[in-house]
Design a protein around this motif. Structure first.
Motif, PDB file in Angstrom:
ATOM      1  N   SER A  27       0.877  -1.180   0.000  1.00  0.00           N
ATOM      2  CA  SER A  27       0.000   0.000   0.000  1.00  0.00           C
ATOM      3  C   SER A  27       0.908   1.222   0.000  1.00  0.00           C
ATOM      4  O   SER A  27       2.110   1.119   0.282  1.00  0.00           O
ATOM      5  CB  SER A  27      -0.878  -0.001   1.262  1.00  0.00           C
ATOM      6  N   ALA A  28       0.342   2.374  -0.269  1.00  0.00           N
ATOM      7  CA  ALA A  28       1.142   3.604  -0.238  1.00  0.00           C
ATOM      8  C   ALA A  28       1.724   3.819   1.157  1.00  0.00           C
ATOM      9  O   ALA A  28       2.869   4.232   1.308  1.00  0.00           O
ATOM     10  CB  ALA A  28       0.304   4.802  -0.671  1.00  0.00           C
ATOM     11  N   GLU A  29       0.961   3.500   2.179  1.00  0.00           N
ATOM     12  CA  GLU A  29       1.434   3.657   3.566  1.00  0.00           C
ATOM     13  C   GLU A  29       2.600   2.702   3.862  1.00  0.00           C
ATOM     14  O   GLU A  29       3.590   3.094   4.484  1.00  0.00           O
ATOM     15  CB  GLU A  29       0.284   3.408   4.538  1.00  0.00           C
ATOM     16  N   GLU A  30       2.478   1.443   3.429  1.00  0.00           N
ATOM     17  CA  GLU A  30       3.565   0.483   3.635  1.00  0.00           C
ATOM     18  C   GLU A  30       4.817   0.900   2.874  1.00  0.00           C
ATOM     19  O   GLU A  30       5.931   0.826   3.396  1.00  0.00           O
ATOM     20  CB  GLU A  30       3.136  -0.916   3.184  1.00  0.00           C
ATOM     21  N   ALA A  31       4.619   1.335   1.648  1.00  0.00           N
ATOM     22  CA  ALA A  31       5.755   1.782   0.838  1.00  0.00           C
ATOM     23  C   ALA A  31       6.435   2.972   1.485  1.00  0.00           C
ATOM     24  O   ALA A  31       7.669   3.041   1.548  1.00  0.00           O
ATOM     25  CB  ALA A  31       5.296   2.135  -0.577  1.00  0.00           C
ATOM     26  N   ARG A  32       5.640   3.902   1.993  1.00  0.00           N
ATOM     27  CA  ARG A  32       6.209   5.077   2.645  1.00  0.00           C
ATOM     28  C   ARG A  32       7.035   4.673   3.867  1.00  0.00           C
ATOM     29  O   ARG A  32       8.092   5.222   4.125  1.00  0.00           O
ATOM     30  CB  ARG A  32       5.093   6.043   3.027  1.00  0.00           C
ATOM     31  N   GLY A  33       6.546   3.695   4.620  1.00  0.00           N
ATOM     32  CA  GLY A  33       7.294   3.204   5.778  1.00  0.00           C
ATOM     33  C   GLY A  33       8.634   2.614   5.378  1.00  0.00           C
ATOM     34  O   GLY A  33       9.662   2.860   6.027  1.00  0.00           O
ATOM     35  N   GLU A  34       8.637   1.816   4.311  1.00  0.00           N
ATOM     36  CA  GLU A  34       9.893   1.230   3.820  1.00  0.00           C
ATOM     37  C   GLU A  34      10.842   2.317   3.325  1.00  0.00           C
ATOM     38  O   GLU A  34      12.044   2.282   3.590  1.00  0.00           O
ATOM     39  CB  GLU A  34       9.614   0.223   2.697  1.00  0.00           C
ATOM     40  N   ILE A  35      10.298   3.273   2.599  1.00  0.00           N
ATOM     41  CA  ILE A  35      11.121   4.378   2.093  1.00  0.00           C
ATOM     42  C   ILE A  35      11.728   5.146   3.257  1.00  0.00           C
ATOM     43  O   ILE A  35      12.920   5.454   3.255  1.00  0.00           O
ATOM     44  CB  ILE A  35      10.297   5.303   1.180  1.00  0.00           C
ATOM     45  N   ASP A  36      10.926   5.438   4.270  1.00  0.00           N
ATOM     46  CA  ASP A  36      11.429   6.182   5.428  1.00  0.00           C
ATOM     47  C   ASP A  36      12.573   5.438   6.107  1.00  0.00           C
ATOM     48  O   ASP A  36      13.569   6.047   6.511  1.00  0.00           O
ATOM     49  CB  ASP A  36      10.314   6.466   6.425  1.00  0.00           C
ATOM     50  N   ARG A  37      12.453   4.120   6.237  1.00  0.00           N
ATOM     51  CA  ARG A  37      13.521   3.323   6.859  1.00  0.00           C
ATOM     52  C   ARG A  37      14.795   3.368   6.013  1.00  0.00           C
ATOM     53  O   ARG A  37      15.898   3.544   6.527  1.00  0.00           O
ATOM     54  CB  ARG A  37      13.067   1.886   7.068  1.00  0.00           C
ATOM     55  N   LEU A  38      14.645   3.222   4.712  1.00  0.00           N
ATOM     56  CA  LEU A  38      15.811   3.261   3.829  1.00  0.00           C
ATOM     57  C   LEU A  38      16.460   4.644   3.804  1.00  0.00           C
ATOM     58  O   LEU A  38      17.686   4.764   3.817  1.00  0.00           O
ATOM     59  CB  LEU A  38      15.417   2.842   2.413  1.00  0.00           C
ATOM     60  N   VAL A  39      15.636   5.679   3.773  1.00  0.00           N
ATOM     61  CA  VAL A  39      16.167   7.037   3.759  1.00  0.00           C
ATOM     62  C   VAL A  39      16.975   7.303   5.025  1.00  0.00           C
ATOM     63  O   VAL A  39      18.042   7.912   4.980  1.00  0.00           O
ATOM     64  CB  VAL A  39      15.038   8.082   3.586  1.00  0.00           C
ATOM     65  N   ASP A  40      16.501   6.799   6.154  1.00  0.00           N
ATOM     66  CA  ASP A  40      17.243   6.987   7.401  1.00  0.00           C
ATOM     67  C   ASP A  40      18.626   6.344   7.315  1.00  0.00           C
ATOM     68  O   ASP A  40      19.625   6.942   7.723  1.00  0.00           O
ATOM     69  CB  ASP A  40      16.464   6.415   8.579  1.00  0.00           C
ATOM     70  N   VAL A  41      18.695   5.153   6.751  1.00  0.00           N
ATOM     71  CA  VAL A  41      19.992   4.480   6.586  1.00  0.00           C
ATOM     72  C   VAL A  41      20.885   5.269   5.631  1.00  0.00           C
ATOM     73  O   VAL A  41      22.051   5.535   5.916  1.00  0.00           O
ATOM     74  CB  VAL A  41      19.805   3.038   6.068  1.00  0.00           C
ATOM     75  N   VAL A  42      20.326   5.670   4.505  1.00  0.00           N
ATOM     76  CA  VAL A  42      21.122   6.365   3.501  1.00  0.00           C
ATOM     77  C   VAL A  42      21.569   7.741   4.002  1.00  0.00           C
ATOM     78  O   VAL A  42      22.695   8.159   3.731  1.00  0.00           O
ATOM     79  CB  VAL A  42      20.345   6.488   2.169  1.00  0.00           C
ATOM     80  N   ARG A  43      20.737   8.400   4.771  1.00  0.00           N
ATOM     81  CA  ARG A  43      21.127   9.713   5.301  1.00  0.00           C
ATOM     82  C   ARG A  43      22.350   9.620   6.212  1.00  0.00           C
ATOM     83  O   ARG A  43      23.050  10.597   6.398  1.00  0.00           O
ATOM     84  CB  ARG A  43      19.972  10.349   6.055  1.00  0.00           C
ATOM     85  N   HIS A  44      22.592   8.458   6.771  1.00  0.00           N
ATOM     86  CA  HIS A  44      23.722   8.276   7.680  1.00  0.00           C
ATOM     87  C   HIS A  44      24.858   7.493   7.029  1.00  0.00           C
ATOM     88  O   HIS A  44      25.729   6.957   7.715  1.00  0.00           O
ATOM     89  CB  HIS A  44      23.245   7.603   8.964  1.00  0.00           C
TER      90      HIS A  44
END
Length: 79
Positions: A27-44
């Motif tokens: 779902s868009a919500e699930e995808a957003r959650g996955e994106i947020d987790r990946l972005v946090d890793v990539v930001r660091h």
């Protein structure tokens, strides 16, 4: 290499990833959650590279290729 994953072709952005979430069984919500987790890793990423002994000058050299600012666009520019 890049994959065509959304309505906006190969554009590396959140709005493009979310445009076809259902295609990946999310779902868009699930995808957003996955994106947020990946972005946090990539930001660091710098911390991880530095911890592995990568020189600061080398980290700075590749920085532009790691996370372009356009990735964080929520909507298609001009829309």
């Amino acid at each position: 290499m890049t994959l065509t994953i959304g309505h906006y072709g190969r554009t590396a952005s959140i709005y493009n990833l979310l445009s076809q979430a259902g295609r990946f069984g999310l779902s868009a919500e699930e995808a957003r959650g996955e994106i947020d987790r990946l972005v946090d890793v990539v930001r660091h990423w710098r911390d991880g590279f530095f911890a592995c002994g990568v020189l600061v000058k080398d980290i700075d050299y590749i920085a532009a290729a790691i996370l372009p600012d356009c990735f964080f666009f929520e909507k298609q520019p001009g829309a």
